[in-house]
Design a protein around this motif. Structure first.
Motif, PDB file in Angstrom:
ATOM      1  N   THR A  77      41.038  34.068  49.028  1.00  0.00           N
ATOM      2  CA  THR A  77      40.457  34.743  47.858  1.00  0.00           C
ATOM      3  C   THR A  77      38.940  34.809  47.997  1.00  0.00           C
ATOM      4  OG1 THR A  77      42.243  33.981  46.413  1.00  0.00           O
ATOM      5  CG2 THR A  77      40.184  34.603  45.344  1.00  0.00           C
ATOM      6  N   GLY A  78      38.352  33.684  48.414  1.00  0.00           N
ATOM      7  CA  GLY A  78      36.896  33.638  48.579  1.00  0.00           C
ATOM      8  C   GLY A  78      36.436  34.636  49.611  1.00  0.00           C
ATOM      9  N   ILE A  79      37.143  34.706  50.736  1.00  0.00           N
ATOM     10  CA  ILE A  79      36.728  35.629  51.808  1.00  0.00           C
ATOM     11  C   ILE A  79      36.862  37.070  51.321  1.00  0.00           C
ATOM     12  CG2 ILE A  79      37.208  36.453  54.153  1.00  0.00           C
ATOM     13  CD1 ILE A  79      38.534  33.668  54.668  1.00  0.00           C
ATOM     14  N   LYS A  80      38.051  37.377  50.791  1.00  0.00           N
ATOM     15  CA  LYS A  80      38.351  38.771  50.443  1.00  0.00           C
ATOM     16  C   LYS A  80      37.465  39.273  49.312  1.00  0.00           C
ATOM     17  CE  LYS A  80      41.019  42.411  51.131  1.00  0.00           C
ATOM     18  NZ  LYS A  80      41.256  43.096  52.406  1.00  0.00           N
ATOM     19  N   ARG A  81      37.128  38.383  48.376  1.00  0.00           N
ATOM     20  CA  ARG A  81      36.318  38.830  47.241  1.00  0.00           C
ATOM     21  C   ARG A  81      34.894  39.160  47.682  1.00  0.00           C
ATOM     22  NH1 ARG A  81      38.269  39.008  41.514  1.00  0.00           N
ATOM     23  NH2 ARG A  81      40.494  38.769  41.849  1.00  0.00           N
ATOM     24  N   VAL A  82      34.339  38.354  48.610  1.00  0.00           N
ATOM     25  CA  VAL A  82      32.947  38.636  48.997  1.00  0.00           C
ATOM     26  C   VAL A  82      32.903  39.688  50.105  1.00  0.00           C
ATOM     27  CG1 VAL A  82      32.145  36.342  48.321  1.00  0.00           C
ATOM     28  CG2 VAL A  82      32.754  36.783  50.721  1.00  0.00           C
ATOM     29  N   ARG A  83      33.999  39.848  50.846  1.00  0.00           N
ATOM     30  CA  ARG A  83      34.032  40.830  51.935  1.00  0.00           C
ATOM     31  C   ARG A  83      35.358  41.605  51.872  1.00  0.00           C
ATOM     32  NH1 ARG A  83      31.187  40.386  56.602  1.00  0.00           N
ATOM     33  NH2 ARG A  83      32.136  42.431  57.017  1.00  0.00           N
ATOM     34  N   PRO A  84      35.489  42.491  50.866  1.00  0.00           N
ATOM     35  CA  PRO A  84      36.746  43.227  50.726  1.00  0.00           C
ATOM     36  C   PRO A  84      37.065  44.122  51.922  1.00  0.00           C
ATOM     37  CG  PRO A  84      35.100  43.942  49.091  1.00  0.00           C
ATOM     38  CD  PRO A  84      34.531  42.774  49.790  1.00  0.00           C
ATOM     39  N   ASP A  85      36.051  44.362  52.764  1.00  0.00           N
ATOM     40  CA  ASP A  85      36.287  45.204  53.952  1.00  0.00           C
ATOM     41  C   ASP A  85      36.964  44.412  55.067  1.00  0.00           C
ATOM     42  OD1 ASP A  85      33.994  43.615  53.999  1.00  0.00           O
ATOM     43  OD2 ASP A  85      33.122  44.768  55.642  1.00  0.00           O
ATOM     44  N   LEU A  86      37.015  43.093  54.961  1.00  0.00           N
ATOM     45  CA  LEU A  86      37.695  42.300  55.997  1.00  0.00           C
ATOM     46  C   LEU A  86      39.199  42.294  55.719  1.00  0.00           C
ATOM     47  CD1 LEU A  86      35.321  39.186  56.304  1.00  0.00           C
ATOM     48  CD2 LEU A  86      35.575  41.092  57.921  1.00  0.00           C
ATOM     49  N   PHE A  87      39.985  42.204  56.790  1.00  0.00           N
ATOM     50  CA  PHE A  87      41.440  42.100  56.655  1.00  0.00           C
ATOM     51  C   PHE A  87      41.773  40.607  56.694  1.00  0.00           C
ATOM     52  CE2 PHE A  87      45.726  43.547  56.770  1.00  0.00           C
ATOM     53  CZ  PHE A  87      46.391  42.495  57.374  1.00  0.00           C
ATOM     54  N   VAL A  88      42.384  40.117  55.619  1.00  0.00           N
ATOM     55  CA  VAL A  88      42.558  38.669  55.478  1.00  0.00           C
ATOM     56  C   VAL A  88      44.036  38.326  55.297  1.00  0.00           C
ATOM     57  CG1 VAL A  88      41.883  36.636  54.135  1.00  0.00           C
ATOM     58  CG2 VAL A  88      40.298  38.554  54.342  1.00  0.00           C
ATOM     59  N   PHE A  89      44.500  37.322  56.021  1.00  0.00           N
ATOM     60  CA  PHE A  89      45.870  36.851  55.768  1.00  0.00           C
ATOM     61  C   PHE A  89      45.896  35.326  55.850  1.00  0.00           C
ATOM     62  CE2 PHE A  89      47.406  35.430  59.925  1.00  0.00           C
ATOM     63  CZ  PHE A  89      46.474  36.004  60.794  1.00  0.00           C
TER      64      PHE A  89
ATOM     65  N   MET B  63      37.460  28.535  47.323  1.00  0.00           N
ATOM     66  CA  MET B  63      36.949  29.910  47.298  1.00  0.00           C
ATOM     67  C   MET B  63      35.507  29.906  47.805  1.00  0.00           C
ATOM     68  SD  MET B  63      38.523  31.243  43.691  1.00  0.00           S
ATOM     69  CE  MET B  63      40.306  31.199  43.416  1.00  0.00           C
ATOM     70  N   ILE B  64      34.781  28.853  47.414  1.00  0.00           N
ATOM     71  CA  ILE B  64      33.407  28.696  47.904  1.00  0.00           C
ATOM     72  C   ILE B  64      33.444  28.541  49.433  1.00  0.00           C
ATOM     73  CG2 ILE B  64      31.383  27.183  47.892  1.00  0.00           C
ATOM     74  CD1 ILE B  64      31.658  28.577  45.243  1.00  0.00           C
ATOM     75  N   TYR B  65      34.350  27.704  49.915  1.00  0.00           N
ATOM     76  CA  TYR B  65      34.497  27.457  51.361  1.00  0.00           C
ATOM     77  C   TYR B  65      34.755  28.776  52.087  1.00  0.00           C
ATOM     78  CZ  TYR B  65      36.754  25.409  55.611  1.00  0.00           C
ATOM     79  OH  TYR B  65      37.118  25.062  56.898  1.00  0.00           O
ATOM     80  N   GLY B  66      35.701  29.568  51.559  1.00  0.00           N
ATOM     81  CA  GLY B  66      36.059  30.833  52.214  1.00  0.00           C
ATOM     82  C   GLY B  66      34.890  31.808  52.213  1.00  0.00           C
ATOM     83  N   ALA B  67      34.261  31.949  51.032  1.00  0.00           N
ATOM     84  CA  ALA B  67      33.154  32.912  50.913  1.00  0.00           C
ATOM     85  C   ALA B  67      31.977  32.490  51.790  1.00  0.00           C
ATOM     86  CB  ALA B  67      32.724  33.011  49.453  1.00  0.00           C
ATOM     87  N   ALA B  68      31.640  31.186  51.733  1.00  0.00           N
ATOM     88  CA  ALA B  68      30.523  30.697  52.560  1.00  0.00           C
ATOM     89  C   ALA B  68      30.867  30.854  54.036  1.00  0.00           C
ATOM     90  CB  ALA B  68      30.232  29.228  52.238  1.00  0.00           C
ATOM     91  N   GLY B  69      32.128  30.563  54.378  1.00  0.00           N
ATOM     92  CA  GLY B  69      32.573  30.682  55.769  1.00  0.00           C
ATOM     93  C   GLY B  69      32.496  32.108  56.277  1.00  0.00           C
ATOM     94  N   ALA B  70      32.624  33.062  55.342  1.00  0.00           N
ATOM     95  CA  ALA B  70      32.529  34.477  55.732  1.00  0.00           C
ATOM     96  C   ALA B  70      31.068  34.914  55.784  1.00  0.00           C
ATOM     97  CB  ALA B  70      33.306  35.344  54.739  1.00  0.00           C
ATOM     98  N   GLY B  71      30.162  33.997  55.508  1.00  0.00           N
ATOM     99  CA  GLY B  71      28.738  34.286  55.683  1.00  0.00           C
ATOM    100  C   GLY B  71      28.019  34.751  54.446  1.00  0.00           C
ATOM    101  N   ALA B  72      28.669  34.586  53.270  1.00  0.00           N
ATOM    102  CA  ALA B  72      28.024  35.090  52.046  1.00  0.00           C
ATOM    103  C   ALA B  72      27.351  33.936  51.300  1.00  0.00           C
ATOM    104  CB  ALA B  72      29.078  35.726  51.137  1.00  0.00           C
ATOM    105  N   ARG B  73      26.261  34.255  50.594  1.00  0.00           N
ATOM    106  CA  ARG B  73      25.668  33.256  49.693  1.00  0.00           C
ATOM    107  C   ARG B  73      26.616  33.101  48.516  1.00  0.00           C
ATOM    108  NH1 ARG B  73      19.129  34.258  49.326  1.00  0.00           N
ATOM    109  NH2 ARG B  73      18.637  32.888  51.075  1.00  0.00           N
ATOM    110  N   VAL B  74      26.861  31.857  48.127  1.00  0.00           N
ATOM    111  CA  VAL B  74      27.851  31.634  47.073  1.00  0.00           C
ATOM    112  C   VAL B  74      27.521  30.330  46.359  1.00  0.00           C
ATOM    113  CG1 VAL B  74      29.406  30.390  48.658  1.00  0.00           C
ATOM    114  CG2 VAL B  74      30.345  31.540  46.645  1.00  0.00           C
ATOM    115  N   PHE B  75      27.855  30.266  45.064  1.00  0.00           N
ATOM    116  CA  PHE B  75      27.628  28.998  44.370  1.00  0.00           C
ATOM    117  C   PHE B  75      28.654  28.826  43.257  1.00  0.00           C
ATOM    118  CE2 PHE B  75      25.461  29.438  40.115  1.00  0.00           C
ATOM    119  CZ  PHE B  75      25.537  30.825  39.992  1.00  0.00           C
ATOM    120  N   THR B  76      28.707  27.612  42.720  1.00  0.00           N
ATOM    121  CA  THR B  76      29.536  27.326  41.561  1.00  0.00           C
ATOM    122  C   THR B  76      28.823  26.295  40.699  1.00  0.00           C
ATOM    123  OG1 THR B  76      31.712  26.697  40.733  1.00  0.00           O
ATOM    124  CG2 THR B  76      30.842  25.411  42.585  1.00  0.00           C
ATOM    125  N   THR B  77      29.262  26.216  39.455  1.00  0.00           N
ATOM    126  CA  THR B  77      28.756  25.182  38.554  1.00  0.00           C
ATOM    127  C   THR B  77      29.959  24.502  37.916  1.00  0.00           C
ATOM    128  OG1 THR B  77      28.745  26.714  36.668  1.00  0.00           O
ATOM    129  CG2 THR B  77      26.723  26.588  37.985  1.00  0.00           C
TER     130      THR B  77
END
Lengths: 254, 355, 75
Positions: A77-89, B63-77
């Motif tokens: 969810t974290g990956i796909k939400r910040v990078r919807p252009d990536l294909f995630v499974f 979700m933070i782990y995934g987003a950060a791992g994909a290279g995006a700035r991300v935070f939570t409170t």
């Protein structure tokens, strides 16, 4: 007459650590074949579980993240939400998805997250040495149900496809098997369909795959295929439980 | 905008993240900081950012782990119990070397505890609430303004160390309104992370996959990874310790060590005592990890200083670090209250003068 | 175009799944151990192979490939 057959590009050359006859390897190959056919390797991110497939990232040739046990749907969810252009499974086993990760998979499916979950159901915990899983069959012996799963004590095995199909959010929910070529061919079609739904940004997609675990079932690979076909498939019925087109859940099953 | 606005701490924290260039927020409601999510639920769409309320704090952490791992700035409170649920995730994020920012608006504990201000999560934040050898870079603001500034500094720090950073506020800082100005000069551009982020091989035109993981089955590899983490923490101690000396010039007989909301009360107490001719100094750690060890030692070593006291909204946690740093040079005392009561300046004055 | 059925002896774990599903009963487990300590499969009756790829589909370890005769596959 006859056809050629090659290792897919998206699959690495590394020999897998999986046990002889373990059908994780079949699923890995199907995923890699489809990723090649859809030509999406360059924007693909897999999410590995904690379980036998924790080392999946060694066997594919595209980006991968390793999730904590049960949390792959949240990572995806974290990956796909910040990078919807990536294909995630996500690639998860029954302990990972149906036990500790039940909260994550249900909510990801219910939000309609636009990634695909591959759920490998072999009715046992493999990596940790053959303990009972939520999908372990009634009477099935495991290292934590030595007298056979007692449904009076721990309830009936969980049917994930049916469970998720009951959610109201549009999704593609199917259960297939990878225990014999005739099932594998259908499983590949289903996975490709799921991946296509993702590429079309249509819906969450979930493919449950009945798989074998010869080592922890204490059977030979061929005996495992037979037991899976006789016992697992009679309880875990194959079929499409939901498609984004169908409104209600089980109506169009099988 | 260069001008001051009156803003609730929680909302200022949310706005500061956006000003810092972080447009991705995943969270779960918990008193006393749900206003951050409420604010960002309309603010993030305005700036084309991602806002998602997750099913649990456990899910948030990953979700933070995934987003950060994909290279995006991300935070939570979140707040105390929520941060406890995120502790495994924090350990994974540190182990996988991912930059991410967390905010703990601390409430009374343990257990369900209370919803009023507290500093009872000091150990959890500075000694690592999750498993394994890792640390968080921990910053503790004393005001809404400082919370906003620290939020903006947190992202470049997280990226500098590829390590989670946590801001330790409390219910007071989160709930009160104060004038705040967003210092846009603190905004930085994200660093290039193509060499580790799972941002899609084609987008960094590479044929080599990036793997975000923390599993190292080979003992030498895991030891190596832990040494890499350790080196970061040593570097933090050299380069990123922040503290504020208060009334340290005069011949103070007593030295207070206090942070966050509690330290503001101590400032008033120190000022009142000074008028009475009683000199009291204070070291206010702004980073709790890395802890200002040398500063505390040198402050305690001053000729005039006869006693040190750690004053905190807890049953005594930072006092252990103060004792460690003073190394027996002076007697080290503690005073604290819990449950949400914030000692008054008069109370602090009594405690300090009676040492 | 003539096809060639190739078994990567060291990739095979001797699980025997392909032996069972081969429609022409071509395959058997050999008694020569490979580098990994497994007894890999081999074509006992290669002439009966119809290159239907069922063994390739079944194999969990991608140990079997089928290539055109002239183009030796890299595997």
């Amino acid at each position: 007459m006859g056809k050629t057959y090659q290792k897919p590009e998206a699959l690495s050359d590394q020999h897998t650590h999986y046990c002889p006859g373990c059908t994780h390897g079949v699923i890995h190959r199907l995923i890699a074949e489809i990723i090649d056919e859809l030509d999406i390797r360059g924007r693909c991110v897999g999410v590995a579980p904690v379980g036998c497939a924790v080392l999946a990232y060694n066997y594919f040739v595209f980006d991968f993240q390793e999730a904590a046990h049960g949390r792959a749907p949240a990572v995806a969810t974290g990956i796909k939400r910040v990078r919807p252009d990536l294909f995630v499974f996500t690639y998860q086993g029954d302990g990972d998805l149906a036990s500790i990760g039940m909260g994550e998979i249900i909510h990801a499916a219910n939000r309609g997250e636009k990634f695909t979950s591959i759920f490998v159901n072999n009715a046992i915990y493999g990596m940790t040495g053959g303990q009972m899983a939520p999908t372990t069959m009634p009477g099935q012996h495991t290292t934590t149900s030595p007298f056979g799963r007692d449904v009076e004590d721990v309830g009936m095995p969980l049917k994930m496809a049916e469970l998720l199909a009951a959610l109201q959010t549009p999704a593609y929910i199917t259960r297939q098997a990878v225990i014999k070529p005739k099932y594998i061919v259908k499983a590949k079609k289903a996975i490709k369909k799921a991946f296509t739904y993702q590429l079309e940004k249509r819906c969450f997609s979930f493919v449950e795959l009945i798989s074998t675990c010869p080592t922890n079932w204490a059977m030979t690979p061929n005996e495992s295929v037979k037991w899976a076909e006789d016992t697992l498939l009679s309880y875990y019925e194959l079929g499409e439980y939901k498609t984004p087109e169908s409104l209600s859940g089980g109506a169009n099953a099988k | 905008m260069g001008k001051k606005v009156l803003m609730k701490g929680n909302e200022a924290i949310g706005e500061a993240a956006i000003r810092a260039g972080c447009l991705n927020y995943f969270a779960y409601p918990i008193t006393p900081q749900s206003e951050v999510a409420e604010y960002l639920s309309h603010r993030m769409p305005e700036v084309g950012g991602v806002f998602l309320q997750a099913e649990s704090e456990v899910a948030v952490a990953y979700m933070i782990y995934g987003a950060a791992g994909a290279g995006a700035r991300v935070f939570t409170t979140s707040s105390s119990p929520g941060i406890s649920l995120m502790s495994e995730g924090l350990s994974y994020i540190a182990g996988a070397q991912l930059p991410a920012v967390f905010v703990n608006i601390v409430r009374g504990g343990p257990g369900l505890g209370g919803i009023l201000p507290s500093q009872g999560d000091y150990f959890q934040a500075t000694k690592g609430g999750g498993h394994g050898d890792y640390h968080l870079l921990v910053m503790a603001p004393e005001s809404v303004q400082e919370a906003a500034d620290m939020m903006m500094r947190a992202f470049p720090l997280a990226e500098k160390y590829r390590n989670p950073v946590i801001i330790l506020g409390d219910g007071l800082i989160g709930q009160m309104m104060e004038p705040v100005e967003f210092h846009d000069h603190l905004r930085t551009d994200p660093v290039n992370n193509n060499h580790w982020a799972t941002n899609g091989m084609q987008f960094r035109n590479s044929s080599k996959p990036n793997i975000v993981k923390s599993l190292f089955l080979d003992p030498d590899e895991l030891n190596e990874n832990n040494l890499i983490l350790k080196a970061k923490y040593e570097r933090m101690k050299k380069e990123d310790i922040l503290f504020e000396p208060y009334n340290m010039d005069g011949p103070y007989q007593k030295l207070i060590v206090s942070y966050g909301t509690m330290s503001r009360v101590c400032k008033t107490a120190i000022d009142n005592l000074k008028v009475k001719g009683i000199e009291v100094g204070m070291i206010r750690p702004q980073t709790l990890f890395p802890f200002p060890e040398t500063a505390v030692f040198e402050a305690a070593a001053k000729e005039s200083c006869k006693a040190v006291i750690s004053i905190e909204l807890s049953m005594g946690q930072m006092v252990e670090d103060v004792q460690r740093c003073v190394q027996g040079l002076r007697p080290v005392h503690w005073y604290g209250e819990c449950g949400g009561n914030v000692p008054t300046p008069e109370k602090v004055m009594d405690v300090v003068t009676s040492l | 175009m003539a096809l060639k059925h190739i078994i990567d002896v060291d990739r095979c774990k001797g699980c025997g799944l392909c032996v069972t599903i081969c429609p022409k009963n071509v395959l058997e487990i050999s008694d020569k151990v490979n580098t990994k300590g497994y007894f890999p499969v081999y074509q006992a009756r290669a002439e009966d192979c119809i290159f239907c790829t069922k063994c390739c589909i079944m194999c969990p370890d991608v140990a079997i490939t089928i290539v055109e005769e002239n183009k030796q596959s890299a595997a």
